[in-house]
Scaffold this active site. Structure first.
Site, short mmCIF file in Angstrom:
data_model
loop_
_atom_site.label_atom_id
_atom_site.label_comp_id
_atom_site.label_asym_id
_atom_site.label_seq_id
_atom_site.Cartn_x
_atom_site.Cartn_y
_atom_site.Cartn_z
N GLU A 219 41.56 39.11 41.24
CA GLU A 219 42.77 39.68 41.86
C GLU A 219 42.50 40.93 42.69
O GLU A 219 41.77 41.83 42.26
CB GLU A 219 43.81 39.99 40.78
CG GLU A 219 45.11 40.53 41.37
CD GLU A 219 46.27 40.58 40.39
OE1 GLU A 219 47.34 41.07 40.77
OE2 GLU A 219 46.10 40.13 39.23
N ASP B 208 52.39 36.48 32.65
CA ASP B 208 53.12 37.62 32.09
C ASP B 208 53.90 38.35 33.18
O ASP B 208 54.71 39.23 32.90
CB ASP B 208 52.20 38.56 31.32
CG ASP B 208 51.11 39.19 32.18
OD1 ASP B 208 50.97 38.82 33.36
OD2 ASP B 208 50.38 40.06 31.65
N SER B 209 53.71 37.94 34.43
CA SER B 209 54.53 38.45 35.53
C SER B 209 56.00 38.12 35.30
O SER B 209 56.89 38.69 35.95
CB SER B 209 54.06 37.86 36.87
OG SER B 209 53.94 36.45 36.80
N GLU C 2 42.83 38.94 30.56
CA GLU C 2 42.30 39.90 31.52
C GLU C 2 41.10 40.63 30.91
O GLU C 2 41.05 40.85 29.70
CB GLU C 2 43.38 40.91 31.92
CG GLU C 2 44.57 40.28 32.63
CD GLU C 2 45.62 41.31 33.05
OE1 GLU C 2 45.33 42.53 32.98
OE2 GLU C 2 46.71 40.90 33.45
N LYS D 62 44.94 32.44 29.53
CA LYS D 62 44.27 33.37 30.45
C LYS D 62 44.26 34.76 29.82
O LYS D 62 45.28 35.19 29.28
CB LYS D 62 44.98 33.42 31.80
CG LYS D 62 44.30 34.39 32.80
CD LYS D 62 44.98 34.39 34.14
CE LYS D 62 46.27 35.18 34.16
NZ LYS D 62 46.08 36.64 33.88
#
Length: 273
Positions: free
Chosen positions: A182, A45-46, A115, A113
């Protein structure tokens, strides 16, 4: 042709071979990074920040992610292709989470993925039950930067360390095949790596994990600003600026295109008859 990398292959690398992962967002870059030999390609999503110029990952939509996943999947990479679940695509309900993750697989992703830690255990379990491989993401979770008070280091205070380690245990039990850690203290990431049976893939969390991941634009030197934990392996920003500046100069000077870049009609070659 090299053997296709599967979720099972990634899990087998735990403690035996370092995992190299990187982001990519389209057909062209996916083809290139795959040829370089990466194990995992994350359509992150970066993309919202490095491609679309958004201020954070929060505005990234499901439609946007599906478009980029589909583009990357057309490259048919040997590496495992993972789709990043955007903000609000999995938090509202388990049903929404499974449905949206399923859309990722329909567009060509081979895993997703998400979070979050222990609070995401039920979502992870439901996805895995539905046949959707899940990669976890703990430590600094950018989609929650407002709650965290910014993009700050994690695992500094003892209370925070306990929470992060517990998050790792809980999502492992829920069924993730790997965990991204992270911007977390290196010793904390190392302890998690020892405690869990699935591979840990770090970004800004030291060298003692089972693998590493970076954003492609940081690696290539395309980002306007590079995070402190990233390494710039090339200066493509400078190379592109130089190349396009030279193109502009030649066009304005009448040097491009030249005869070698042009063709002529048969009429012209016959002298205009």
């Amino acid at each position: 042709m090299s053997k296709k990398v599967t979720v099972r292959d990634i899990m087998k690398k735990k403690g035996s071979e370092k995992i190299a992962a990187i982001t990519a967002y389209d057909y062209t870059t996916t083809k290139i990074v795959d040829q370089a030999g990466v194990d995992i390609i994350l359509v992150g999503d970066s993309v919202g920040m490095v491609v679309h110029g958004l201020p954070s990952t929060l505005p990234v939509s499901m439609d946007m992610m599906l478009l980029h996943v589909e583009s990357a999947a057309r490259a048919k990479p040997r590496a495992l292709l993972v789709g990043d679940m955007p903000f609000l695509s999995y938090e509202a309900s388990v049903e929404d989470a499974v449905y949206n993750a399923g859309l990722m697989l329909k567009k060509g992703a081979e895993a997703v993925k998400i979070e979050g830690g222990a609070e995401m255990a039920d979502v992870i379990k439901a996805m895995v039950r539905a046949g959707i491989p899940v990669m976890g993401h703990i430590g600094l979770t950018p989609q929650r930067y407002l709650v965290l008070g910014g993009y700050r280091r994690r695992g500094v205070k003892a209370s925070e360390v306990e929470r992060i380690v517990e998050d790792a245990r809980e999502i492992e039990k829920a069924g993730v095949f790997a965990i991204v850690i992270e911007f977390t203290a290196a010793d904390v990431a190392a302890e998690i790596t020892k405690q869990v049976s699935v591979p840990t893939i770090c970004i800004g969390s030291g060298w003692m994990c089972d693998g590493q991941i970076l954003v492609l634009h940081d690696v290539l030197g395309l980002s306007e600003s590079t995070p402190p934990f990233a390494k710039k392996y090339a200066d493509l920003r400078g190379a592109i600026l130089s190349a396009v500046s030279e193109y502009v100069r030649e066009v304005k000077a009448g040097l491009f295109p030249g005869r070698e870049h042009s063709f002529f009609s048969e009429a012209y070659n016959r002298g205009g008859e």
